[in-house]
Design a protein around this motif. Sequence first.
Motif, short mmCIF file in Angstrom:
data_model
loop_
_atom_site.label_atom_id
_atom_site.label_comp_id
_atom_site.label_asym_id
_atom_site.label_seq_id
_atom_site.Cartn_x
_atom_site.Cartn_y
_atom_site.Cartn_z
N ALA A 49 0.84 -1.19 0.00
CA ALA A 49 0.00 0.00 0.00
C ALA A 49 0.87 1.24 0.00
O ALA A 49 2.01 1.20 0.48
CB ALA A 49 -0.93 0.01 1.21
N ASN A 58 -3.43 3.82 -1.98
CA ASN A 58 -3.47 2.82 -3.04
C ASN A 58 -3.11 1.48 -2.40
O ASN A 58 -2.21 1.41 -1.56
CB ASN A 58 -2.45 3.15 -4.14
N TYR A 59 -3.85 0.41 -2.77
CA TYR A 59 -3.63 -0.89 -2.16
C TYR A 59 -3.45 -1.97 -3.22
O TYR A 59 -4.05 -1.93 -4.28
CB TYR A 59 -4.84 -1.29 -1.29
N ASP A 61 -4.38 -5.55 -4.64
CA ASP A 61 -5.68 -6.24 -4.62
C ASP A 61 -5.74 -7.28 -3.49
O ASP A 61 -6.80 -7.50 -2.91
CB ASP A 61 -5.93 -6.92 -5.96
N LYS A 64 -6.79 -5.41 -0.15
CA LYS A 64 -7.92 -4.48 -0.12
C LYS A 64 -9.03 -5.01 0.79
O LYS A 64 -9.38 -6.19 0.72
CB LYS A 64 -8.47 -4.26 -1.53
N GLY A 65 -9.53 -4.12 1.63
CA GLY A 65 -10.60 -4.50 2.55
C GLY A 65 -10.10 -5.11 3.84
O GLY A 65 -10.88 -5.29 4.78
N THR A 68 -5.29 -1.27 6.21
CA THR A 68 -5.51 0.17 6.11
C THR A 68 -4.20 0.90 6.38
O THR A 68 -3.58 0.70 7.42
CB THR A 68 -6.56 0.64 7.12
#
Length: 122
Positions: A49, A58-59, A61, A64-65, A68
Amino acid sequence: QVQLAESGGGLVQPGGSLRLSCAASGSIFSINVMGWYRQAPGKERELVATITSGGSTNYADSVKGRFTISRDNAKRTMYLQMNSLKPEDTAVYYCNVDWVIATSRHRYLDIWGQGTLVTVSS
Protein backbone atom coordinates in the motif's frame (compact mmCIF):
# COMPACT_ATOMS: atom_id res chain seq x y z
CA GLN A 1 20.61 11.82 6.88
CA VAL A 2 17.10 10.40 6.90
CA GLN A 3 16.26 6.99 8.31
CA LEU A 4 13.15 4.83 8.54
CA ALA A 5 12.45 2.40 11.36
CA GLU A 6 9.64 -0.18 11.30
CA SER A 7 8.08 -1.78 14.35
CA GLY A 8 5.08 -3.89 15.28
CA GLY A 9 5.79 -7.17 13.54
CA GLY A 10 5.40 -10.54 15.21
CA LEU A 11 3.57 -13.85 15.26
CA VAL A 12 -0.21 -13.84 14.92
CA GLN A 13 -2.82 -16.50 14.29
CA PRO A 14 -4.85 -16.56 11.09
CA GLY A 15 -7.73 -14.12 11.35
CA GLY A 16 -5.81 -11.96 13.79
CA SER A 17 -4.61 -8.36 13.57
CA LEU A 18 -1.36 -6.44 13.77
CA ARG A 19 -0.44 -2.79 13.46
CA LEU A 20 2.88 -1.83 11.91
CA SER A 21 4.52 1.55 12.38
CA CYS A 22 7.22 3.32 10.38
CA ALA A 23 8.92 6.32 11.93
CA ALA A 24 11.08 8.68 9.91
CA SER A 25 13.96 10.41 11.65
CA GLY A 26 16.47 13.09 10.70
CA SER A 27 16.31 16.74 9.75
CA ILE A 28 13.17 16.43 7.67
CA PHE A 29 11.32 19.26 5.96
CA SER A 30 8.80 17.21 4.01
CA ILE A 31 8.02 13.63 3.02
CA ASN A 32 6.33 12.70 -0.25
CA VAL A 33 4.78 9.29 -0.84
CA MET A 34 5.18 6.67 1.88
CA GLY A 35 4.54 3.01 1.30
CA TRP A 36 4.61 -0.51 2.65
CA TYR A 37 6.15 -3.36 0.70
CA ARG A 38 6.62 -6.99 1.65
CA GLN A 39 8.82 -9.89 0.67
CA ALA A 40 7.84 -13.46 1.38
CA PRO A 41 10.45 -16.25 1.44
CA GLY A 42 11.50 -17.13 -2.08
CA LYS A 43 9.46 -14.34 -3.64
CA GLU A 44 10.13 -10.88 -4.97
CA ARG A 45 9.33 -7.75 -2.99
CA GLU A 46 5.82 -6.50 -3.74
CA LEU A 47 3.78 -3.40 -3.10
CA VAL A 48 1.28 -3.57 -0.24
CA ALA A 49 0.00 0.00 0.00
CA THR A 50 1.02 3.62 -0.50
CA ILE A 51 -0.15 6.94 0.86
CA THR A 52 0.60 10.44 -0.39
CA SER A 53 1.31 13.45 1.79
CA GLY A 54 -2.28 14.50 1.17
CA GLY A 55 -3.68 11.17 2.31
CA SER A 56 -4.54 9.50 -1.01
CA THR A 57 -4.12 5.74 -0.74
CA ASN A 58 -3.47 2.82 -3.04
CA TYR A 59 -3.63 -0.89 -2.16
CA ALA A 60 -2.61 -4.17 -3.69
CA ASP A 61 -5.68 -6.24 -4.61
CA SER A 62 -4.58 -8.96 -2.21
CA VAL A 63 -4.97 -6.70 0.85
CA LYS A 64 -7.92 -4.48 -0.12
CA GLY A 65 -10.60 -4.50 2.55
CA ARG A 66 -8.25 -6.04 5.13
CA PHE A 67 -5.36 -3.57 5.45
CA THR A 68 -5.51 0.17 6.11
CA ILE A 69 -2.60 2.53 5.57
CA SER A 70 -2.42 5.88 7.34
CA ARG A 71 0.12 8.52 8.28
CA ASP A 72 0.62 11.25 10.84
CA ASN A 73 2.62 13.97 9.10
CA ALA A 74 3.32 15.83 12.33
CA LYS A 75 4.86 12.70 13.85
CA ARG A 76 6.59 11.70 10.60
CA THR A 77 5.04 8.25 11.08
CA MET A 78 3.14 5.86 8.86
CA TYR A 79 0.98 2.95 9.97
CA LEU A 80 -0.41 -0.25 8.50
CA GLN A 81 -3.40 -1.77 10.27
CA MET A 82 -3.65 -5.39 9.18
CA ASN A 83 -6.85 -7.29 9.91
CA SER A 84 -8.09 -10.76 8.96
CA LEU A 85 -4.53 -11.90 8.44
CA LYS A 86 -3.86 -14.97 6.33
CA PRO A 87 -0.84 -17.30 6.24
CA GLU A 88 0.00 -15.87 2.81
CA ASP A 89 0.53 -12.47 4.45
CA THR A 90 3.64 -13.89 6.11
CA ALA A 91 6.60 -11.78 4.97
CA VAL A 92 9.13 -9.17 5.93
CA TYR A 93 7.36 -5.82 5.67
CA TYR A 94 9.41 -2.83 4.57
CA CYS A 95 8.70 0.87 4.85
CA ASN A 96 9.60 3.10 1.90
CA VAL A 97 9.60 6.78 1.07
CA ASP A 98 10.02 7.85 -2.55
CA TRP A 99 11.66 11.16 -1.60
CA VAL A 100 12.28 13.37 1.41
CA ILE A 101 13.36 16.99 1.49
CA ALA A 102 15.64 17.74 4.43
CA THR A 103 15.79 21.04 6.26
CA SER A 104 19.00 21.67 4.30
CA ARG A 105 16.80 21.40 1.17
CA HIS A 106 18.74 18.31 0.10
CA ARG A 107 16.46 15.71 -1.50
CA TYR A 108 16.93 12.09 -0.46
CA LEU A 109 15.51 9.51 -2.86
CA ASP A 110 14.06 6.01 -2.40
CA ILE A 111 14.66 5.40 1.31
CA TRP A 112 14.01 1.97 2.85
CA GLY A 113 13.70 0.71 6.37
CA GLN A 114 15.28 -2.49 7.70
CA GLY A 115 12.03 -4.43 7.68
CA THR A 116 9.88 -6.14 10.29
CA LEU A 117 8.83 -9.78 10.15
CA VAL A 118 5.15 -10.71 10.20
CA THR A 119 4.35 -14.39 10.63
CA VAL A 120 0.77 -15.62 10.35
CA SER A 121 0.50 -19.16 11.64
CA SER A 122 -1.51 -21.30 14.00
